[in-house]
Every structure is written in structure tokens, then in C-alpha cells.
Design a protein around this motif. Sequence first.
Motif, PDB file in Angstrom:
ATOM      1  N   SER A 322       0.857  -1.320   0.028  1.00 40.92           N
ATOM      2  CA  SER A 322      -0.021   0.177  -0.028  1.00 40.92           C
ATOM      3  C   SER A 322       0.970   1.231   0.178  1.00 40.92           C
ATOM      4  N   GLU A 323       1.968   1.330   0.655  1.00 42.64           N
ATOM      5  CA  GLU A 323       2.809   2.343   0.724  1.00 42.64           C
ATOM      6  C   GLU A 323       3.541   2.462  -0.386  1.00 42.64           C
ATOM      7  N   TYR A 324       4.050   1.623  -0.989  1.00 43.44           N
ATOM      8  CA  TYR A 324       4.977   1.570  -2.314  1.00 43.44           C
ATOM      9  C   TYR A 324       4.071   2.286  -3.547  1.00 43.44           C
ATOM     10  N   VAL A 325       2.811   1.608  -3.713  1.00 40.00           N
ATOM     11  CA  VAL A 325       1.887   2.141  -4.710  1.00 40.00           C
ATOM     12  C   VAL A 325       1.691   3.713  -4.531  1.00 40.00           C
ATOM     13  N   ARG A 326       1.394   4.099  -3.435  1.00 41.58           N
ATOM     14  CA  ARG A 326       0.809   5.469  -2.924  1.00 41.58           C
ATOM     15  C   ARG A 326       1.974   6.234  -3.042  1.00 41.58           C
ATOM     16  N   THR A 327       3.183   5.863  -2.942  1.00 38.75           N
ATOM     17  CA  THR A 327       4.464   6.586  -3.190  1.00 38.75           C
ATOM     18  C   THR A 327       4.997   6.836  -4.700  1.00 38.75           C
ATOM     19  N   HIS A 328       4.826   5.727  -5.429  1.00 39.47           N
ATOM     20  CA  HIS A 328       5.567   5.665  -6.793  1.00 39.47           C
ATOM     21  C   HIS A 328       4.701   5.305  -7.875  1.00 39.47           C
ATOM     22  N   CYS A 329       3.413   5.086  -7.552  1.00 40.00           N
ATOM     23  CA  CYS A 329       2.725   4.597  -8.847  1.00 40.00           C
ATOM     24  C   CYS A 329       1.304   5.283  -9.070  1.00 40.00           C
ATOM     25  N   MET A 330       1.253   6.810  -8.494  1.00 39.51           N
ATOM     26  CA  MET A 330       0.317   7.434  -8.815  1.00 39.51           C
ATOM     27  C   MET A 330       0.106   7.989 -10.162  1.00 39.51           C
ATOM     28  N   ALA A 331      -0.946   8.329 -10.655  1.00 41.26           N
ATOM     29  CA  ALA A 331      -0.816   9.088 -11.985  1.00 41.26           C
ATOM     30  C   ALA A 331      -0.343  10.668 -11.654  1.00 41.26           C
ATOM     31  N   ALA A 332      -0.381  11.008 -10.621  1.00 38.94           N
ATOM     32  CA  ALA A 332      -0.041  12.376 -10.136  1.00 38.94           C
ATOM     33  C   ALA A 332       1.625  12.357 -10.443  1.00 38.94           C
ATOM     34  N   ASN A 333       2.303  11.233 -10.141  1.00 41.52           N
ATOM     35  CA  ASN A 333       3.816  11.246 -10.271  1.00 41.52           C
ATOM     36  C   ASN A 333       4.596  11.472 -11.855  1.00 41.52           C
ATOM     37  N   SER A 334       3.370  11.500 -12.746  1.00 39.03           N
ATOM     38  CA  SER A 334       3.850  11.759 -14.046  1.00 39.03           C
ATOM     39  C   SER A 334       3.280  12.804 -14.835  1.00 39.03           C
ATOM     40  N   ALA A 335       2.084  13.459 -14.335  1.00 39.68           N
ATOM     41  CA  ALA A 335       1.359  14.432 -14.800  1.00 39.68           C
ATOM     42  C   ALA A 335       2.107  15.661 -15.289  1.00 39.68           C
ATOM     43  N   THR A 336       3.324  15.902 -14.368  1.00 41.82           N
ATOM     44  CA  THR A 336       3.939  17.323 -14.843  1.00 41.82           C
ATOM     45  C   THR A 336       4.886  16.931 -15.931  1.00 41.82           C
ATOM     46  N   ARG A 337       5.288  15.664 -16.154  1.00 43.01           N
ATOM     47  CA  ARG A 337       6.243  15.263 -17.105  1.00 43.01           C
ATOM     48  C   ARG A 337       5.375  15.280 -18.484  1.00 43.01           C
ATOM     49  N   PHE A 338       4.179  15.042 -18.335  1.00 38.41           N
ATOM     50  CA  PHE A 338       3.411  15.111 -19.505  1.00 38.41           C
ATOM     51  C   PHE A 338       3.301  16.471 -20.121  1.00 38.41           C
ATOM     52  N   ILE A 339       3.000  17.557 -19.158  1.00 40.76           N
ATOM     53  CA  ILE A 339       2.883  18.956 -19.295  1.00 40.76           C
ATOM     54  C   ILE A 339       4.211  19.293 -19.906  1.00 40.76           C
ATOM     55  N   ASP A 340       5.567  18.986 -19.440  1.00 38.13           N
ATOM     56  CA  ASP A 340       6.848  19.387 -19.818  1.00 38.13           C
ATOM     57  C   ASP A 340       6.864  18.885 -21.502  1.00 38.13           C
ATOM     58  N   PHE A 341       6.573  17.677 -21.616  1.00 35.76           N
ATOM     59  CA  PHE A 341       6.602  17.025 -22.924  1.00 35.76           C
ATOM     60  C   PHE A 341       5.919  17.941 -24.032  1.00 35.76           C
ATOM     61  N   ILE A 342       4.741  18.436 -23.488  1.00 34.85           N
ATOM     62  CA  ILE A 342       4.008  19.375 -24.418  1.00 34.85           C
ATOM     63  C   ILE A 342       4.543  20.520 -24.907  1.00 34.85           C
ATOM     64  N   GLU A 343       5.051  21.106 -23.571  1.00 39.08           N
ATOM     65  CA  GLU A 343       5.738  22.451 -23.964  1.00 39.08           C
ATOM     66  C   GLU A 343       6.955  22.260 -24.451  1.00 39.08           C
ATOM     67  N   ALA A 344       7.809  21.273 -24.455  1.00 33.97           N
ATOM     68  CA  ALA A 344       9.019  21.127 -25.273  1.00 33.97           C
ATOM     69  C   ALA A 344       8.674  21.076 -26.593  1.00 33.97           C
ATOM     70  N   SER A 345       7.685  20.366 -26.866  1.00 32.55           N
ATOM     71  CA  SER A 345       7.172  20.123 -28.182  1.00 32.55           C
ATOM     72  C   SER A 345       6.682  21.321 -28.923  1.00 32.55           C
ATOM     73  N   ALA A 346       5.969  22.257 -28.136  1.00 34.40           N
ATOM     74  CA  ALA A 346       5.430  23.265 -28.653  1.00 34.40           C
ATOM     75  C   ALA A 346       6.400  24.421 -28.709  1.00 34.40           C
ATOM     76  N   ASN A 347       7.603  24.429 -28.130  1.00 33.80           N
ATOM     77  CA  ASN A 347       8.654  25.329 -28.167  1.00 33.80           C
ATOM     78  C   ASN A 347       9.691  24.834 -29.261  1.00 33.80           C
ATOM     79  N   THR A 348       9.368  23.757 -29.959  1.00 28.57           N
ATOM     80  CA  THR A 348      10.020  23.438 -31.063  1.00 28.57           C
ATOM     81  C   THR A 348       9.467  23.721 -32.339  1.00 28.57           C
TER      82      THR A 348
END
Length: 361
Positions: A322-348
Motif C-alpha cells: 500500500s505504501e509503495y504504490v501510493r508513493t511511486h505509482c500514482m498518475a500524479a507522479n507523471s502528470a507534470t512530465r506530460f506537461i513538460d513534454f507538450i511544452e517542449a514540443s510546442a517550443n520546437t
Amino acid sequence: MNILYLSNTRFAKTPYRDGSTRYRCYNYAEELSRLGHVADVAVIGEIDPEIIPRYDAVVVLRPVLNKHLEAVIDSARDAGAMLIADFDDLVFNPELASESPAVLNRQAGLDHVSSVFTRHCKALQCFDKVTVATQELLWQVQTVVPDASVLHLPNGLSSYWLEYNKHVIKPQSCSDISYMPGTRSHDQDFALVQSVISEKVNSSDNLRCRIIGALDIDETLFEEQKLERGSWIDYFSLPQVIANSFVTIAPLADTAFNRCKSHIKFLESAAFGTPVITSNIPDISQHHVDGLSIVTSDDEWKKEIERYTDPEYYLHCQTRLSEYVRTHCMAANSATRFIDFIEASANTSDHEDITVISKAS
């Protein structure tokens, strides 16, 4: 940033019923909204393409080339919105159609599945960027479109789903070895372990096998009252079934399709403290935590089931999982990476491809 998720699910009126739409669209839309972005989810065949200009990026889950997708693409191009294809299964390489569960389980002919995969493949080549649920899928995308700009965006748990089910408490004693296939395409997967599981529950005073969902198996292998069959259940009711299970299992045949599958079965079971015994696939083998057993032989299936009969070890695993997935495996863990991906692409300029991102945080 304004982001629109479009799904091809057959559940046009209730898209949340579809597991892929939940994990690839709703879970991320939920977290992006928490971050202050606008994130909407819809079914591609149900929308008016004229809404597309409201969005900076349009993510299409498992895009397939048809009139609906063509209308979305045209509208996005006219509006300057970024187009992102998203895949969570290996459905875009026609050369591997013979390894599709639909073919292996004789639910569809090879020609039909090859045709569907071809339409996915053609659709994939219409997009600026690609996101995928697993590292194996990233490599498969690069096989089909070598210069694709791809982000590995792993499936993660919904904070809302966990909060909604915070009242679910695991009983002190559980007896079910539970298998929840989810779709009608796992007959051959369960066939790998049905003899081992039936032997184990038949010889035990306490254990039984519980199967939730459609599955064609040899029920004669199980003694009376050692097998329970259950029909589809609502996703928000799933945690209670998981919590009431002794262990959950995820057997998978060694195919190209299955090697691309994600770790969802592990995430859901672990979230409610139930140990998981699973076949070895890359997206699960990246995790190392007590309560997760990755097996490769019949003897290992038996050994790992027996391991969890130790009450002290079992209790330890509950907490760790329970502790492991709540720390490492939430959608929240990757949401900012998705925004970074879009912004980096938009700036290209002109949406030129950027460096492939191949490893999740």
C-alpha cells in the motif's frame, strides 16, 4: 493549458467503464486539473470537431483511421493544436497481429485483426507526438515510426479512486485466490496456471479460486465449492473484492502483446494491501517490493502461494504494498512530465521531433 482527451471506447455514453479510458484519459485529466490546467474527456465519435480550437493539445487514445479521426485532425491542424496519439496496448503493428489475444483465443480472425492494426498504424503516422503506457510499447512505436517523438507515460492510480474507497478495510483472514481478467481475451493466459491453482485450492482447507469476469476454463479441475464465478463489477466496487482476496494472480502467456502490457493489475491489488503473483512482464518487473511475486514456473506459483500463508509476513506485505504504490505509482507522479513534454514540443518550431523520452521517473 487546455487539453482534450478523446477515446474510441464502445461505451459511448459511459466511457469511464472502459479501463483504458480510465487510466489513459480520466486519471491524467484528474491530475492535470489539480495542477490548474483544463482537461476534458470525451468519446471521439460523439464530439463536434468545432470544439477543437478551444484546446492546446488533443490526445487520442488508440486512434484508428476513420472519418471521426480525420475531422479531428483537420480541425486541430487548422487551429494549431498539438495532436498526440496514445497507446496502452500493442495494436498498431500488423506484423504482430497473430499474437493478439483476439486471434490466440479464436475470438477474431487474423485477417480482421490485421486490418484493425493497419488502421491504427496509419492513424499513428498522422500525429505530431506519441505517448505510451510502457517502455516496450515505446520501442514498438519506434519500430513502426522510427523518427517518432515518444513519451513513456506509465499508468498510474487515481487519487480520487483511492479516496472514494478509503473506507475499504482488509479482513484479518482471506481465502480467495482471485483472478480478474477484465476482458474476454485471457483464456490462454489462465490456462497456464489452472492446473496449479486447482491443485492448490483442492488440497487446502481454506483456499478457493474466485474468477471475476468472462473466462472459458475447465471447471471440472476444481472440487465442489473450490471455484466461485462472478460477473463484471463496477470499478468503484473492485477494491472490496481485492481487499477480500488472499492474493490476486495475473498469469500471462509470453507473447509480444503481453510483454507490452502495463502493471495495472499490480497497482490495483497492491493499493489495497493484497499480494500479487504474476507472470514476468517488463512493466511489472521494474517494481521491487515485498508482496509482489514474479514467477516463471509452476513450482514458483506453488511456492509463492505458500509463502503468503505466513501471517506475520503477510501483514508486513500488506503495509509495504500500500505504501509503495501510493508513493511511486500514482498518475500524479507523471502528470507534470506530460506537461513538460507538450511544452517542449510546442517550443520546437513547426512541431519538429524532439529527443525521444524513454524512461519514466
